[in-house]
Design a protein around this motif. Structure first.
Motif, PDB file in Angstrom:
ATOM      1  N   GLN A  75       0.758  -1.154   0.032  1.00 43.89           N
ATOM      2  CA  GLN A  75      -0.064  -0.065   0.034  1.00 43.89           C
ATOM      3  C   GLN A  75       0.915   1.227  -0.016  1.00 43.89           C
ATOM      4  N   GLY A  76       0.219   2.148  -0.361  1.00 43.60           N
ATOM      5  CA  GLY A  76       1.007   3.675  -0.497  1.00 43.60           C
ATOM      6  C   GLY A  76       1.870   3.772  -1.813  1.00 43.60           C
ATOM      7  N   LYS A  77       2.555   4.837  -1.846  1.00 44.67           N
ATOM      8  CA  LYS A  77       2.962   5.433  -3.012  1.00 44.67           C
ATOM      9  C   LYS A  77       4.417   5.869  -2.713  1.00 44.67           C
ATOM     10  N   ILE A  78       5.308   5.746  -3.882  1.00 47.25           N
ATOM     11  CA  ILE A  78       6.669   6.203  -3.785  1.00 47.25           C
ATOM     12  C   ILE A  78       6.895   6.730  -5.180  1.00 47.25           C
ATOM     13  N   VAL A  79       7.247   8.432  -4.891  1.00 50.98           N
ATOM     14  CA  VAL A  79       7.116   9.300  -6.267  1.00 50.98           C
ATOM     15  C   VAL A  79       8.421   9.890  -6.438  1.00 50.98           C
ATOM     16  N   PHE A  80       9.098   9.689  -7.556  1.00 50.84           N
ATOM     17  CA  PHE A  80      10.656  10.030  -7.646  1.00 50.84           C
ATOM     18  C   PHE A  80      10.468  10.887  -8.907  1.00 50.84           C
ATOM     19  N   LYS A  81      10.802  12.315  -8.731  1.00 56.69           N
ATOM     20  CA  LYS A  81      10.929  13.239  -9.983  1.00 56.69           C
ATOM     21  C   LYS A  81       9.360  13.110 -10.468  1.00 56.69           C
TER      22      LYS A  81
END
Length: 233
Positions: free
Chosen positions: A57-63
């Motif tokens: 679950q959740g989100k990892i955002v890069f650039k």
């Protein structure tokens, strides 16, 4: 917009719920440190970012790009390098070969193999030596150099000072300061409290898979209750 934005991440090992709603940000050019005792989820967070253990679950955002479920090789190509806990160099390869396999050029490349050798002089003398013949300190230098020649925009460092003699910790601190001067962003997992606070722009504490505290380093340094409760210092 933050360079790295971790949003309500839950990561599991099998049925074990390790990360329980972790959220944090790394701004471009900053060093963010994560402190905490052993077994609190710090390395799991690093592994979630690099794709070894993707969150459920959740989100990892890069650039501004969602990388939550990308494979590790794609995450690396986007500009994230890892200096893993335990060094994990290729023991059968020479120093030169370990660096050669990691080289990547980008539009704003700053780190060549020559730059790494200037920053870590012992590696120059051991350039043709195999990884298994290096000292622990030299292996850590090589692991850091390997991360740098990938010319990332974000460098993940998992317990880089672990097992190093004090003189080598000082050398490592010097190099991380040099890296910081190039405006390279870093997410630093550390148990060495003083080392982390000297380098970080912002510090989080993890306990039992959660972020329980976050502040600028000086504020944490002055908070005796938090340090005693979560760090034992």
């Amino acid at each position: 917009m933050a360079l790295l934005d971790i949003q309500d991440v839950h990561t599991y090992y099998g049925d074990s719920h390790v990360l329980q709603g972790v959220s944090l940000k790394v701004e471009k050019g900053s060093v963010v440190a994560i402190l905490g005792r052993n077994g609190m989820g710090k390395t799991t967070l690093i592994h979630s970012v690099i794709g070894f253990t993707p969150p459920r679950q959740g989100k990892i955002v890069f650039k501004a790009r969602d990388i939550t479920h990308l494979p590790t090789y794609q995450i690396a190509r986007l500009g994230i390098s890892l200096v893993p806990q335990g060094r994990r160099i290729f023991s059968s390869l020479t120093v030169k070969e370990n660096l050669d396999v990691a080289v990547q050029s980008r539009d704003m490349s700053n780190w060549s193999i020559s730059d790494v050798l200037r920053s870590f002089p012992p590696l120059q003398a051991r350039f043709q030596s195999r990884g298994k013949n290096l000292s622990g300190g030299e292996q850590q230098m090589l692991a850091c150099g390997r991360g740098l020649v990938g010319n990332p925009e974000l460098l993940l460092l998992d317990e880089p000072s672990e097992g190093l003699a004090p003189v080598l910790v000082r050398d490592l601190e010097r190099v991380i300061r040099e890296i910081k001067s190039h405006e390279l962003s870093m997410l630093l997992v550390e148990q060495n409290y003083s080392f982390a606070l000297r380098l970080a722009d912002y510090v989080y504490i993890m306990s039992k898979g959660e972020i329980v505290y976050g502040s600028e380093p000086q504020e944490m340094h002055e908070n005796a209750e938090i340090k005693s409760q979560y760090l034992g210092v």
